[in-house]
Design an enzyme around this catalytic site. Sequence first.
Site, PDB file in Angstrom:
ATOM      1  N   PHE A   1       0.802  -1.224   0.000  1.00  0.00           N
ATOM      2  CA  PHE A   1       0.000   0.000   0.000  1.00  0.00           C
ATOM      3  C   PHE A   1       0.839   1.281   0.000  1.00  0.00           C
ATOM      4  CE2 PHE A   1       0.405  -1.428   4.467  1.00  0.00           C
ATOM      5  CZ  PHE A   1       0.985  -0.300   5.046  1.00  0.00           C
TER       6      PHE A   1
ATOM      7  N   ARG B   1       0.113   7.041  21.549  1.00  0.00           N
ATOM      8  CA  ARG B   1      -0.399   5.869  20.806  1.00  0.00           C
ATOM      9  C   ARG B   1      -1.703   5.379  21.445  1.00  0.00           C
ATOM     10  NH1 ARG B   1       1.942   4.432  15.827  1.00  0.00           N
ATOM     11  NH2 ARG B   1       1.414   2.267  16.282  1.00  0.00           N
TER      12      ARG B   1
ATOM     13  N   THR C   1      -4.511   1.243  14.489  1.00  0.00           N
ATOM     14  CA  THR C   1      -4.397   1.713  13.101  1.00  0.00           C
ATOM     15  C   THR C   1      -5.747   1.667  12.388  1.00  0.00           C
ATOM     16  OG1 THR C   1      -2.171   0.756  13.096  1.00  0.00           O
ATOM     17  CG2 THR C   1      -3.110   1.367  10.950  1.00  0.00           C
TER      18      THR C   1
ATOM     19  N   ARG D   1      -8.836   7.945  16.703  1.00  0.00           N
ATOM     20  CA  ARG D   1      -9.163   7.218  15.471  1.00  0.00           C
ATOM     21  C   ARG D   1     -10.587   6.648  15.521  1.00  0.00           C
ATOM     22  NH1 ARG D   1      -3.176   4.530  14.536  1.00  0.00           N
ATOM     23  NH2 ARG D   1      -2.417   6.077  13.042  1.00  0.00           N
TER      24      ARG D   1
ATOM     25  N   HIS E   1      -1.357  10.560  12.710  1.00  0.00           N
ATOM     26  CA  HIS E   1      -0.117   9.802  12.840  1.00  0.00           C
ATOM     27  C   HIS E   1       0.402   9.990  14.258  1.00  0.00           C
ATOM     28  CE1 HIS E   1       3.955   8.335  12.040  1.00  0.00           C
ATOM     29  NE2 HIS E   1       4.371   9.393  12.711  1.00  0.00           N
TER      30      HIS E   1
ATOM     31  N   GLU F   1      11.295  12.129  13.125  1.00  0.00           N
ATOM     32  CA  GLU F   1      10.125  12.704  12.446  1.00  0.00           C
ATOM     33  C   GLU F   1       9.950  14.182  12.802  1.00  0.00           C
ATOM     34  OE1 GLU F   1       7.817   8.390  12.303  1.00  0.00           O
ATOM     35  OE2 GLU F   1       6.996   9.974  13.570  1.00  0.00           O
TER      36      GLU F   1
ATOM     37  N   ASN G   1      -6.764   7.259   8.369  1.00  0.00           N
ATOM     38  CA  ASN G   1      -7.016   7.068   9.799  1.00  0.00           C
ATOM     39  C   ASN G   1      -6.719   8.289  10.673  1.00  0.00           C
ATOM     40  OD1 ASN G   1      -4.296   6.847   9.620  1.00  0.00           O
ATOM     41  ND2 ASN G   1      -4.146   4.810  10.527  1.00  0.00           N
TER      42      ASN G   1
HETATM   43  P1  GDP Z   1       0.325   3.276  12.534  1.00  0.00           P
HETATM   44  O1  GDP Z   1       1.654   3.227  13.218  1.00  0.00           O
HETATM   45  O2  GDP Z   1      -0.824   2.932  13.438  1.00  0.00           O
HETATM   46  O3  GDP Z   1       0.080   4.589  11.808  1.00  0.00           O
HETATM   47  O4  GDP Z   1       0.297   2.127  11.418  1.00  0.00           O
HETATM   48  P2  GDP Z   1       1.419   1.537  10.415  1.00  0.00           P
HETATM   49  O5  GDP Z   1       2.788   2.024  10.779  1.00  0.00           O
HETATM   50  O6  GDP Z   1       1.184   0.066  10.328  1.00  0.00           O
HETATM   51  O7  GDP Z   1       0.989   2.144   9.004  1.00  0.00           O
HETATM   52  C1  GDP Z   1       1.295   3.475   8.653  1.00  0.00           C
HETATM   53  C2  GDP Z   1       0.112   4.085   7.942  1.00  0.00           C
HETATM   54  O8  GDP Z   1      -0.082   3.408   6.708  1.00  0.00           O
HETATM   55  C3  GDP Z   1      -1.230   3.922   8.668  1.00  0.00           C
HETATM   56  O9  GDP Z   1      -1.425   4.883   9.672  1.00  0.00           O
HETATM   57  C4  GDP Z   1      -2.228   4.064   7.520  1.00  0.00           C
HETATM   58  O10 GDP Z   1      -2.446   5.433   7.161  1.00  0.00           O
HETATM   59  C5  GDP Z   1      -1.464   3.385   6.375  1.00  0.00           C
HETATM   60  N1  GDP Z   1      -1.893   1.995   6.231  1.00  0.00           N
HETATM   61  C6  GDP Z   1      -1.753   0.952   7.094  1.00  0.00           C
HETATM   62  N2  GDP Z   1      -2.266  -0.178   6.591  1.00  0.00           N
HETATM   63  C7  GDP Z   1      -2.757   0.144   5.368  1.00  0.00           C
HETATM   64  C8  GDP Z   1      -3.424  -0.598   4.331  1.00  0.00           C
HETATM   65  O11 GDP Z   1      -3.668  -1.811   4.441  1.00  0.00           O
HETATM   66  N3  GDP Z   1      -3.770   0.090   3.201  1.00  0.00           N
HETATM   67  C9  GDP Z   1      -3.496   1.421   3.047  1.00  0.00           C
HETATM   68  N4  GDP Z   1      -3.866   2.041   1.911  1.00  0.00           N
HETATM   69  N5  GDP Z   1      -2.880   2.162   4.000  1.00  0.00           N
HETATM   70  C10 GDP Z   1      -2.516   1.532   5.139  1.00  0.00           C
END
Ligand code: GDP
Length: 140
Positions: free
Chosen positions: A59, A87, A93, A104, A117, A128, A114
């Site tokens: 993605f 968090r 997420t 969220r 960040h 960051e 979502n």
């Molecule tokens: P976070 O730490 O909770 O933000 O989650 P992650 O580090 O796993 O992912 C980073 C960001 O990627 C997430 O906040 C979402 O915006 C995006 N994301 C995560 N999973 C998916 C997915 O399956 N599809 C898409 N399009 N975006 C995703």
Amino acid sequence: MAGNRTFTMIKPDAVESGNIGNILQMITDAGFAIKAMKYTQLSEEQAKKFYEVHAERPFYQELVDYMISGPIVAAILEKENAVADFRTLIGSTDPSEAAEGTIRKKYAESKAKNAVHGSDSDENAAIEGEFHFDSTEVVA
Ligand code: GDP
């Protein structure tokens, strides 16, 4: 020892839906102090660099396209145990799995869109924060 700063972005979906104020209210109500903040729109180059750790994920390009689709709010936040507590405040997420009362759960559209960040470690919070702000833009 846990650090006292984290980095956040209010993402394009939450800006578009008019929830900047509501989300900032939740953040300050939870005891976070804002040390730096800006309203901006990421370039594709910036978004790709910011999410470089996800470059191999299927993605990745979808994530980059979403993050550049509209303005965001970027901020450095301060509180004891900032990374973990933030968090908890934002929730899982995927908003369908996020706890009641989290940002969220209240404001995110989907796992991809979502709303916010939150840095996942003290090390990434520092990286960051420095990605978005130089030292003159951060208050003492
Ligand atoms: P976070 O730490 O909770 O933000 O989650 P992650 O580090 O796993 O992912 C980073 C960001 O990627 C997430 O906040 C979402 O915006 C995006 N994301 C995560 N999973 C998916 C997915 O399956 N599809 C898409 N399009 N975006 C995703």
